[in-house]
Motif scaffolding. Structure first.
Motif, mmCIF file in Angstrom:
data_model
loop_
_atom_site.group_PDB
_atom_site.id
_atom_site.type_symbol
_atom_site.label_atom_id
_atom_site.label_comp_id
_atom_site.label_asym_id
_atom_site.label_seq_id
_atom_site.Cartn_x
_atom_site.Cartn_y
_atom_site.Cartn_z
ATOM 1 N N UNK A 58 0.840 -1.196 0.000
ATOM 2 C CA UNK A 58 0.000 0.000 0.000
ATOM 3 C C UNK A 58 0.880 1.252 0.000
ATOM 4 N N UNK A 59 1.900 1.259 0.838
ATOM 5 C CA UNK A 59 2.803 2.410 0.895
ATOM 6 C C UNK A 59 3.549 2.608 -0.422
ATOM 7 N N UNK A 60 3.982 1.509 -1.018
ATOM 8 C CA UNK A 60 4.733 1.600 -2.282
ATOM 9 C C UNK A 60 3.912 2.313 -3.352
ATOM 10 N N UNK A 61 2.643 1.950 -3.440
ATOM 11 C CA UNK A 61 1.788 2.583 -4.451
ATOM 12 C C UNK A 61 1.399 4.002 -4.043
ATOM 13 N N UNK A 62 1.249 4.229 -2.750
ATOM 14 C CA UNK A 62 0.928 5.576 -2.270
ATOM 15 C C UNK A 62 2.070 6.539 -2.599
ATOM 16 N N UNK A 63 3.292 6.117 -2.350
ATOM 17 C CA UNK A 63 4.463 6.958 -2.630
ATOM 18 C C UNK A 63 4.610 7.215 -4.132
ATOM 19 N N UNK A 64 4.134 6.283 -4.952
ATOM 20 C CA UNK A 64 4.215 6.472 -6.415
ATOM 21 C C UNK A 64 3.191 7.480 -6.922
ATOM 22 N N UNK A 65 2.283 7.924 -6.028
ATOM 23 C CA UNK A 65 1.322 8.949 -6.408
ATOM 24 C C UNK A 65 -0.125 8.494 -6.515
ATOM 25 N N UNK A 66 -0.400 7.237 -6.190
ATOM 26 C CA UNK A 66 -1.759 6.718 -6.290
ATOM 27 C C UNK A 66 -2.578 7.092 -5.058
ATOM 28 N N UNK A 67 -3.866 7.323 -5.258
ATOM 29 C CA UNK A 67 -4.772 7.599 -4.140
ATOM 30 C C UNK A 67 -5.194 6.277 -3.504
ATOM 31 N N UNK A 68 -5.826 6.366 -2.349
ATOM 32 C CA UNK A 68 -6.304 5.158 -1.675
ATOM 33 C C UNK A 68 -7.278 4.392 -2.573
ATOM 34 N N UNK A 69 -8.154 5.130 -3.252
ATOM 35 C CA UNK A 69 -9.105 4.485 -4.153
ATOM 36 C C UNK A 69 -8.421 3.779 -5.308
ATOM 37 N N UNK A 70 -7.403 4.406 -5.875
ATOM 38 C CA UNK A 70 -6.670 3.804 -6.985
ATOM 39 C C UNK A 70 -5.890 2.571 -6.524
ATOM 40 N N UNK A 71 -5.334 2.655 -5.325
ATOM 41 C CA UNK A 71 -4.605 1.509 -4.781
ATOM 42 C C UNK A 71 -5.555 0.336 -4.573
ATOM 43 N N UNK A 72 -6.737 0.626 -4.032
ATOM 44 C CA UNK A 72 -7.732 -0.431 -3.793
ATOM 45 C C UNK A 72 -8.114 -1.111 -5.099
ATOM 46 N N UNK A 73 -8.322 -0.334 -6.143
ATOM 47 C CA UNK A 73 -8.674 -0.883 -7.446
ATOM 48 C C UNK A 73 -7.518 -1.717 -8.003
ATOM 49 N N UNK A 74 -6.312 -1.200 -7.867
ATOM 50 C CA UNK A 74 -5.126 -1.882 -8.398
ATOM 51 C C UNK A 74 -4.871 -3.206 -7.683
#
Length: 209
Positions: free
Chosen positions: A155-171
Motif C-alpha cells: 500500500x505504501x509503495x503505491x501511495x508513494x508512487x502517487x496513487x490515491x487510496x481508491x486507486x490503490x484499492x482498485x489496483x
C-alpha cells in the motif's frame, strides 16, 4: 525474463547466454506479457523485476508474485530489484521466491543464482548476508520498517508512487476500507501522523530504492 526496461532485459540476456546450460525462452515488458509467456512456454525459472507499473490485470510486486507462485508452482522465481532493505527482501523469501538479486550489484551474480537453483537450493546472495533480526539496539528506523506487513508495504509503495487510496484499492483488488486501514496501520507503525510526513519518511529512509 520480465522487466519494463528493455536495456535491463538485454543485459540479463547477455549474462545468461554465457552459460550453455540455460536458454532464454521469452522476454516480457509487463506483468500481462509475463503471464502469457508462463502459459505458453512453462519455464523452469523466471527472472522478474519487482516493480513493473502500469499493468492493471496482474499488477506487480506482491500481487504478481503471489499469483505466479499460486498458479505456476513448478516455476522458480528470481527477483531482480532496486529494493535494498533486507527486512523487506526477507519477506519475499517468506512468500516463496527462490532468490533475490539487486540491480545495482554485479549482474554476473545471476549465473551464481541460476547455478544454485539448478542444484535445487534457494539463492541467498550478498544482499541477504547481514543479520535481519530486529534487535533492541537496532536503528529505530529499521525497527519501524520491520514492523510493516507485506500488504502494508505494498500500500505504501503505491501511495508513494502517487496513487490515491481508491486507486490503490482498485489496483490491488482490495476494498477502499481495507486499503485505508492498512495505510493507517502503516503510518502508526512508522510513527508519522500525516501524508506529508509519511512521504518524507519513505524518501529519507530510502524505503523503495
Amino acid at each position: 525474463m520480465a522487466d519494463d526496461h528493455p536495456i535491463v532485459l538485454m543485459g540479463v540476456r547477455e549474462v545468461i547466454e554465457r552459460d550453455g546450460r540455460f536458454a532464454v525462452v521469452g522476454e516480457a515488458l509487463s506483468s500481462s506479457e509475463l503471464v502469457r509467456l508462463y502459459k505458453e512456454v512453462r519455464p523452469d525459472i523466471v527472472i522478474t523485476d519487482y516493480n513493473m507499473p502500469g499493468d492493471q490485470t496482474y499488477g506487480d510486486g506482491i500481487k504478481l508474485i503471489e499469483y505466479l507462485l499460486r498458479n505456476f508452482p513448478a516455476t522458480r522465481i528470481l527477483i531482480l530489484t532496486m529494493l535494498s532493505n533486507n527486512l523487506i527482501l526477507s519477506s519475499l523469501y517468506d512468500l516463496g521466491v527462490s532468490g533475490v538479486i539487486l540491480k545495482n550489484g554485479d549482474l554476473n551474480e545471476i549465473l551464481v543464482a541460476l547455478d544454485t537453483l539448478v542444484r535445487q537450493n534457494t539463492y541467498r546472495g550478498p544482499c541477504m548476508q547481514s543479520n535481519n533480526s530486529v534487535l533492541p539496539d537496532r536503528d529505530d528506523i529499521d525497527g519501524r520498517i520491520a514492523s510493516l506487513s507485506m500488504k502494508e508495504f505494498e500500500v505504501l509503495r503505491h501511495f508513494v508512487s502517487g496513487m490515491s487510496v481508491g486507486e490503490i484499492a482498485l489496483h490491488l483488488k482490495r476494498s477502499v476500507k481495507t486499503v485505508s486501514a492498512q495505510k493507517v496501520a502503516a503510518m502508526r507503525k512508522l510513527e508519522v501522523d500525516s501524508d506529508q510526513a509519511l512521504l518524507l519518511f519513505c524518501i529519507k529512509s530510502n524505503l523503495f530504492q
